[in-house]
Design a protein around this motif. Sequence first.
Motif, PDB file in Angstrom:
ATOM      1  N   THR A  34       0.827  -1.207   0.000  1.00  0.00           N
ATOM      2  CA  THR A  34       0.000   0.000   0.000  1.00  0.00           C
ATOM      3  C   THR A  34       0.861   1.255   0.000  1.00  0.00           C
ATOM      4  OG1 THR A  34      -1.768  -1.168   1.181  1.00  0.00           O
ATOM      5  CG2 THR A  34      -1.835   1.229   1.203  1.00  0.00           C
ATOM      6  N   ASP A  35       1.869   1.276   0.877  1.00  0.00           N
ATOM      7  CA  ASP A  35       2.748   2.450   0.960  1.00  0.00           C
ATOM      8  C   ASP A  35       3.532   2.662  -0.336  1.00  0.00           C
ATOM      9  OD1 ASP A  35       1.876   2.855   3.513  1.00  0.00           O
ATOM     10  OD2 ASP A  35       3.645   1.999   4.484  1.00  0.00           O
ATOM     11  N   LEU A  36       4.022   1.578  -0.919  1.00  0.00           N
ATOM     12  CA  LEU A  36       4.795   1.683  -2.150  1.00  0.00           C
ATOM     13  C   LEU A  36       3.935   2.211  -3.297  1.00  0.00           C
ATOM     14  CD1 LEU A  36       6.842  -1.638  -1.902  1.00  0.00           C
ATOM     15  CD2 LEU A  36       7.798   0.682  -1.889  1.00  0.00           C
ATOM     16  N   PHE A  37       2.682   1.749  -3.347  1.00  0.00           N
ATOM     17  CA  PHE A  37       1.809   2.237  -4.409  1.00  0.00           C
ATOM     18  C   PHE A  37       1.459   3.710  -4.200  1.00  0.00           C
ATOM     19  CE2 PHE A  37      -2.333   3.259  -6.153  1.00  0.00           C
ATOM     20  CZ  PHE A  37      -2.147   2.932  -7.491  1.00  0.00           C
ATOM     21  N   ASP A  94       4.310   7.465  -8.720  1.00  0.00           N
ATOM     22  CA  ASP A  94       3.774   8.583  -9.500  1.00  0.00           C
ATOM     23  C   ASP A  94       2.300   8.372  -9.831  1.00  0.00           C
ATOM     24  OD1 ASP A  94       6.214   9.842  -9.462  1.00  0.00           O
ATOM     25  OD2 ASP A  94       6.875   9.003 -11.384  1.00  0.00           O
ATOM     26  N   ALA A  95       1.967   7.139 -10.227  1.00  0.00           N
ATOM     27  CA  ALA A  95       0.578   6.838 -10.559  1.00  0.00           C
ATOM     28  C   ALA A  95      -0.308   6.954  -9.326  1.00  0.00           C
ATOM     29  CB  ALA A  95       0.471   5.435 -11.154  1.00  0.00           C
ATOM     30  N   GLY A  96       0.219   6.529  -8.180  1.00  0.00           N
ATOM     31  CA  GLY A  96      -0.556   6.622  -6.950  1.00  0.00           C
ATOM     32  C   GLY A  96      -0.844   8.059  -6.565  1.00  0.00           C
ATOM     33  N   ARG A  97       0.137   8.925  -6.745  1.00  0.00           N
ATOM     34  CA  ARG A  97      -0.061  10.333  -6.405  1.00  0.00           C
ATOM     35  C   ARG A  97      -1.119  10.988  -7.286  1.00  0.00           C
ATOM     36  NH1 ARG A  97       5.631  10.137  -5.284  1.00  0.00           N
ATOM     37  NH2 ARG A  97       6.137  10.668  -7.464  1.00  0.00           N
ATOM     38  N   GLN A  98      -1.268  10.465  -8.506  1.00  0.00           N
ATOM     39  CA  GLN A  98      -2.286  11.010  -9.388  1.00  0.00           C
ATOM     40  C   GLN A  98      -3.704  10.701  -8.915  1.00  0.00           C
ATOM     41  OE1 GLN A  98      -0.276   9.589 -13.312  1.00  0.00           O
ATOM     42  NE2 GLN A  98      -1.504  11.367 -13.868  1.00  0.00           N
ATOM     43  N   LEU A  99      -3.835   9.640  -8.102  1.00  0.00           N
ATOM     44  CA  LEU A  99      -5.155   9.271  -7.606  1.00  0.00           C
ATOM     45  C   LEU A  99      -5.570  10.105  -6.409  1.00  0.00           C
ATOM     46  CD1 LEU A  99      -5.164   5.352  -7.837  1.00  0.00           C
ATOM     47  CD2 LEU A  99      -6.255   7.001  -9.369  1.00  0.00           C
ATOM     48  N   GLU A 133      -3.066   1.967 -17.764  1.00  0.00           N
ATOM     49  CA  GLU A 133      -1.796   1.280 -18.001  1.00  0.00           C
ATOM     50  C   GLU A 133      -0.756   1.664 -16.950  1.00  0.00           C
ATOM     51  OE1 GLU A 133       1.570   0.725 -21.530  1.00  0.00           O
ATOM     52  OE2 GLU A 133      -0.372   1.693 -21.958  1.00  0.00           O
ATOM     53  N   ARG A 134      -0.681   2.961 -16.626  1.00  0.00           N
ATOM     54  CA  ARG A 134       0.286   3.401 -15.618  1.00  0.00           C
ATOM     55  C   ARG A 134      -0.052   2.859 -14.235  1.00  0.00           C
ATOM     56  NH1 ARG A 134       0.407   9.705 -16.277  1.00  0.00           N
ATOM     57  NH2 ARG A 134      -1.612   9.281 -17.242  1.00  0.00           N
ATOM     58  N   LEU A 135      -1.361   2.805 -13.911  1.00  0.00           N
ATOM     59  CA  LEU A 135      -1.790   2.248 -12.625  1.00  0.00           C
ATOM     60  C   LEU A 135      -1.457   0.759 -12.528  1.00  0.00           C
ATOM     61  CD1 LEU A 135      -5.256   3.983 -12.101  1.00  0.00           C
ATOM     62  CD2 LEU A 135      -3.160   4.370 -10.789  1.00  0.00           C
ATOM     63  N   ASP A 136      -1.680   0.050 -13.636  1.00  0.00           N
ATOM     64  CA  ASP A 136      -1.388  -1.382 -13.641  1.00  0.00           C
ATOM     65  C   ASP A 136       0.095  -1.646 -13.428  1.00  0.00           C
ATOM     66  OD1 ASP A 136      -2.182  -4.212 -14.142  1.00  0.00           O
ATOM     67  OD2 ASP A 136      -0.869  -3.967 -15.882  1.00  0.00           O
ATOM     68  N   GLN A 137       0.949  -0.861 -14.099  1.00  0.00           N
ATOM     69  CA  GLN A 137       2.393  -1.033 -13.940  1.00  0.00           C
ATOM     70  C   GLN A 137       2.836  -0.672 -12.522  1.00  0.00           C
ATOM     71  OE1 GLN A 137       4.494  -2.415 -16.028  1.00  0.00           O
ATOM     72  NE2 GLN A 137       6.228  -2.135 -14.627  1.00  0.00           N
ATOM     73  N   ALA A 138       2.267   0.392 -11.973  1.00  0.00           N
ATOM     74  CA  ALA A 138       2.603   0.779 -10.600  1.00  0.00           C
ATOM     75  C   ALA A 138       2.146  -0.276  -9.604  1.00  0.00           C
ATOM     76  CB  ALA A 138       1.954   2.127 -10.264  1.00  0.00           C
TER      77      ALA A 138
END
Length: 516
Positions: A400-403, A407-412, A441-446
Amino acid sequence: MLMLDLTVVNVALPDMRTHLHATFSDLQWVLDAYALGLAVFLLTAGSLADRLGRKRVFNTGFVIFVLASLACGLAPNAAFLSAARGVQGLGGAMLFAIGPALIGHEYRGKERGKAFGIFGGVVGLSIAFGPLIGGALTDSLDWRWIFLVNVPVGIAALVIGVLRMRESRDPRAHSVDWWGLVLFSSALALLVLGFLRGEAQGWGSAAIVGMFAASALLFAAFYFVQRRLGDRAMLRLTLFRNVTFNGISAVTLLCAAATMSALFLQISYVQNVLGFSAWDTGLRFLPLTLTLFVAAAIAGNLTTRMPQRVLVGFAMTFVALGLALATLVDADSAWTSLLPSMFGLGLGMGLFNPPRASLSIAVAEPSEAGMASGIGETFQQVGVAVGIAAFGALFQSRVTDLFVASDAGRQLGDKAQEFGEAVAAGGGAQAAAGMPATLAERLDQAARTAFADGLTEVMIVCASIAALGALIAFAFIRTRDLHESALTGAESEGARAGTAAETAAADATGKVSARA
């Protein structure tokens, strides 16, 4: 059946989550309720078997296990399934605790080593084949059949047990230690429950601290009751004066905590990140299966040919190496990146199971085999429950913390925490699929990166735990601490000599009485 039900459920968890609308916590309960039921009743079951008859208690446990398996297969929701798994664990505790004692009663010396080699091989096969069997049943039929299959198999096994096993008990056994039973089971239940709920409720919360405090008080009360009862106690406290007993108990707990939680997380990685079906996941764990089986067969012969300290120590070294090799995994790895870890784990677990089962009863007199086996199995199942809970919580937190930090996590924004928890539960791909295509795609990779990085971090911790177990094995397992019946088979000769002495004493008493 018992070991399968520890591992076979893992590959069916995604289907359970969908059909029962379960959360990550619900899925942990499905696993942990079984381990909790096992842990709290193992010592009690072994002690009761010594008093009431090992075959009698074993078969009673089988009936409970089969009926609970039927209830699991018919469960309408996750809460009912978890409750049924708890009852299944209680029945399983009777079988886990008494199985090694039944073998120990029938064999002595070198023959005992061979018997436990076969026993360890079967245990190893069931641990390793669990994912494959679970995958086959889940894909071809339904996840409910991983439990329902226990019913016909269990009935057949029960018939064999009734017809082929011989009854045995401790002829000097006292009445049941009910105070010890209640105090120990309650203390252990609160301890394990505290670990299971600690992450969700907060380790410093009043509820969790209260559970640990109450557990400590109950364990203290149990100690004083057992000390006061002496020979009538369900647990002979003198066992803890045996260095080897303490050593193998600690190693068993550490090994169970490290390996079972690691298998749970690795299977989750292959299914949820790499996207393989339950059956395909089971197939890809065949290298571990075959390695474990061969190693267990070898360990059965080595048990009587080399010091137990060396065999257990090297087994734990291989376990540690296998867990450390899981760090080869990254977000873009194929499943083959896990092969080195599988070979190391399979070799270590296969070498460990036979001597562990043998040593658990080798430290006690044959008449107390059930009690000794029960406490040994207690350490194993506490390790399983605490390991899955502790390392599962660590994994969930790290992923959870890593996600969230990606960068993708911060966008959420505010939704990143919830999305990260879904990733840790294995639902990252599904969650990403529901997002706009430009972001998915970016969320999946993250999500894949967070899952893989979290996995490798936890595997390093597990490897350190296993390495500690290896050091303890080399330092604290000693041949001189074992009962003579585990070494030379002299116990039976001693028993015959004792019987002759009792007869002679009785004759002498009769002659004295006649003169009087």
